[in-house]
Scaffold this motif. Structure first.
Motif, PDB file in Angstrom:
ATOM      1  N   GLY A  17      36.473 -16.297 -52.730  1.00  0.00           N
ATOM      2  CA  GLY A  17      35.658 -15.077 -52.766  1.00  0.00           C
ATOM      3  C   GLY A  17      35.404 -14.557 -54.171  1.00  0.00           C
ATOM      4  O   GLY A  17      34.682 -13.583 -54.362  1.00  0.00           O
ATOM      5  N   LYS A  18      36.007 -15.246 -55.180  1.00  0.00           N
ATOM      6  CA  LYS A  18      35.840 -14.744 -56.562  1.00  0.00           C
ATOM      7  C   LYS A  18      34.444 -15.056 -57.106  1.00  0.00           C
ATOM      8  O   LYS A  18      33.920 -14.349 -57.956  1.00  0.00           O
ATOM      9  CB  LYS A  18      36.887 -15.388 -57.476  1.00  0.00           C
ATOM     10  N   GLY A  19      33.849 -16.130 -56.606  1.00  0.00           N
ATOM     11  CA  GLY A  19      32.525 -16.543 -57.117  1.00  0.00           C
ATOM     12  C   GLY A  19      32.622 -17.883 -57.840  1.00  0.00           C
ATOM     13  O   GLY A  19      33.376 -18.009 -58.808  1.00  0.00           O
ATOM     14  N   CYS A  20      31.889 -18.879 -57.342  1.00  0.00           N
ATOM     15  CA  CYS A  20      31.911 -20.213 -57.963  1.00  0.00           C
ATOM     16  C   CYS A  20      30.572 -20.901 -57.681  1.00  0.00           C
ATOM     17  O   CYS A  20      29.666 -20.289 -57.113  1.00  0.00           O
ATOM     18  CB  CYS A  20      33.073 -21.046 -57.414  1.00  0.00           C
ATOM     19  N   ASN A  21      30.469 -22.184 -58.043  1.00  0.00           N
ATOM     20  CA  ASN A  21      29.194 -22.891 -57.840  1.00  0.00           C
ATOM     21  C   ASN A  21      28.878 -23.091 -56.362  1.00  0.00           C
ATOM     22  O   ASN A  21      27.722 -23.070 -55.953  1.00  0.00           O
ATOM     23  CB  ASN A  21      29.209 -24.246 -58.545  1.00  0.00           C
ATOM     24  N   VAL A  22      29.939 -23.329 -55.543  1.00  0.00           N
ATOM     25  CA  VAL A  22      29.721 -23.580 -54.114  1.00  0.00           C
ATOM     26  C   VAL A  22      29.049 -22.368 -53.460  1.00  0.00           C
ATOM     27  O   VAL A  22      28.118 -22.500 -52.671  1.00  0.00           O
ATOM     28  CB  VAL A  22      31.062 -23.923 -53.406  1.00  0.00           C
ATOM     29  N   CYS A  23      29.510 -21.152 -53.818  1.00  0.00           N
ATOM     30  CA  CYS A  23      28.960 -19.933 -53.183  1.00  0.00           C
ATOM     31  C   CYS A  23      27.893 -19.284 -54.057  1.00  0.00           C
ATOM     32  O   CYS A  23      27.500 -18.147 -53.808  1.00  0.00           O
ATOM     33  CB  CYS A  23      30.083 -18.956 -52.871  1.00  0.00           C
ATOM     34  N   LYS A  24      27.461 -19.999 -55.085  1.00  0.00           N
ATOM     35  CA  LYS A  24      26.443 -19.502 -56.034  1.00  0.00           C
ATOM     36  C   LYS A  24      26.851 -18.140 -56.586  1.00  0.00           C
ATOM     37  O   LYS A  24      26.060 -17.191 -56.637  1.00  0.00           O
ATOM     38  CB  LYS A  24      25.070 -19.429 -55.361  1.00  0.00           C
TER      39      LYS A  24
END
Ligand code: FA5
Length: 344
Positions: free
Chosen positions: A270-277
């Protein structure tokens, strides 16, 4: 003549005794018992004998013939037995050698994901329903509150076969069919897995043919919280116990209200990465409360009954679950790709 016959017998039996193989034995048979052999020759000369001598000589000739034939067949059995034993001793099998490994195939990842989702919902009391892939315009659109000319039909570009028949663009027509079969009587609790077709251009996330799984529950006093609770259980079982879901307002003509459902990113938590854009959330399905028009068209009293429905794409779920970057991998039958999804 008597002497001659005895002599022949002794000679033949000696040769039989010495024969080393079946060919030599057969040569002896031909030589002594054949039509051109010496015994036949002796018998031919019987005409010169007197009437008293003839039966005596005939009997003796038969005895000699019999003795030689018996010796040959006994020897033949013996030689055959020796040949079998020799073969067996040369062809011994080492039963302690390890066996050759048997190659076992595995389920296609889409089949595996569909079965996993089916098991999950069967465990919650759902039944599996199926419908035709060549569908009528009525069930694919009209019965789902999408009359002819409705602009929302453009959301699903279709392959028409005739004006009234098309390749179904989603699994939602199975909802309409199943509700109609229930003749206005709840509860209905089904999931419908199956292939669907759209005139989408193939790219990394779109295919013109893909899979969907539809869910539908209709009963008295079904509410949005039932939908949320159900999808929460689904997301946790599918993507991990720590997952959360969120509902965002959306639009489908057959549900009101409609939502898009996101699951918290299982890659970054839930922090934010490439998978979740970088958003912390990943969209997994569309859902909503069954539109009263859809209930009524299927013969349900919308004042008494309510329901929720959802629809998801197992390809996209498998891509998220296994980190697959291109949907086309599922359809190209490359064993190097497929082998990575071993049976559990
Ligand atoms: C529908 O098809 C609705 N019938 C779902 C639904 C059912 C909503 C019941 C409400 C109630 P949508 O067009 O968003 O919705 O497609 C559902 C899923 O199918 C998408 O989330 C996506 O995972 C998958 N999908 C859609 N188009 C494609 C495509 N071209 N290739 C692969 N997967 C696709």
């Amino acid at each position: 003549m008597q002497e001659q016959l005895k002599q022949l017998q002794t000679e033949a039996l000696e040769k039989v005794e010495q024969a080393q193989d079946l060919k030599a034995l057969n040569d002896i048979r031909v030589a002594y018992l054949g039509k051109k052999g010496p015994i036949t020759e002796v018998l031919r000369g019987m005409g010169k004998l007197s009437a008293e001598e003839r039966p005596v000589m005939g009997a003796l000739a038969n005895e000699v013939r019999e003795a030689i034939a018996t010796a040959i067949s006994t020897k033949q059995e013996h030689l055959e037995q020796v040949a079998v034993e020799e073969k067996l001793s040369k062809e011994t099998i080492d039963v302690t050698l390890p066996g050759r490994p048997v190659k076992v195939g595995n389920h296609h990842p889409i089949t595996a994901v569909v079965e996993e989702i089916e098991d999950l919902f069967l465990g919650m009391g759902y039944q599996i329903a199926e419908g035709p892939e060549v569908e009528t315009d009525y069930f694919n659109f009209e019965a789902l509150n999408l009359p002819k000319g409705h602009p929302a039909r453009d959301m699903q570009d279709s392959f028409y076969i005739t004006e009234e028949l098309l390749l179904r663009t989603h699994t939602s027509p199975v909802q309409a069919r199943t509700m109609q079969e229930h003749k206005g009587q709840g509860p209905v609790k089904i999931i419908c897995p199956g292939k669907v077709y759209r005139r989408d251009s193939d790219d990394a996330t779109h295919s013109h043919q893909f899979t969907q799984i539809e869910g539908l529950v209709v009963d008295e006093s079904i509410s949005m919280s039932d939908l949320k609770g159900t999808l929460e259980v689904f997301a946790k079982k599918m993507f991990g116990e720590e997952r959360e879901i969120r509902l965002r307002p959306s639009f489908f003509p057959f549900t009101e209200p409609s939502v898009e459902v996101d699951v918290s990113c299982f890659s970054c938590g839930g922090k934010g990465c490439n998978v979740c854009k970088k958003t912390g959330w990943i969209e997994i399905l569309g859902a909503g409360m069954v539109h009263p028009n859809v209930l009524e068209m299927a013969g349900f009293d919308s004042k008494k009954y309510s329901g929720f429905a959802f629809g998801m794409g197992p390809e996209r779920i498998a891509m998220l679950k296994y980190g697959i970057d291109d949907i086309r991998h599922f359809y190209t039958d490359d064993v190097r790709f497929l082998k990575q999804f071993k049976r559990a």
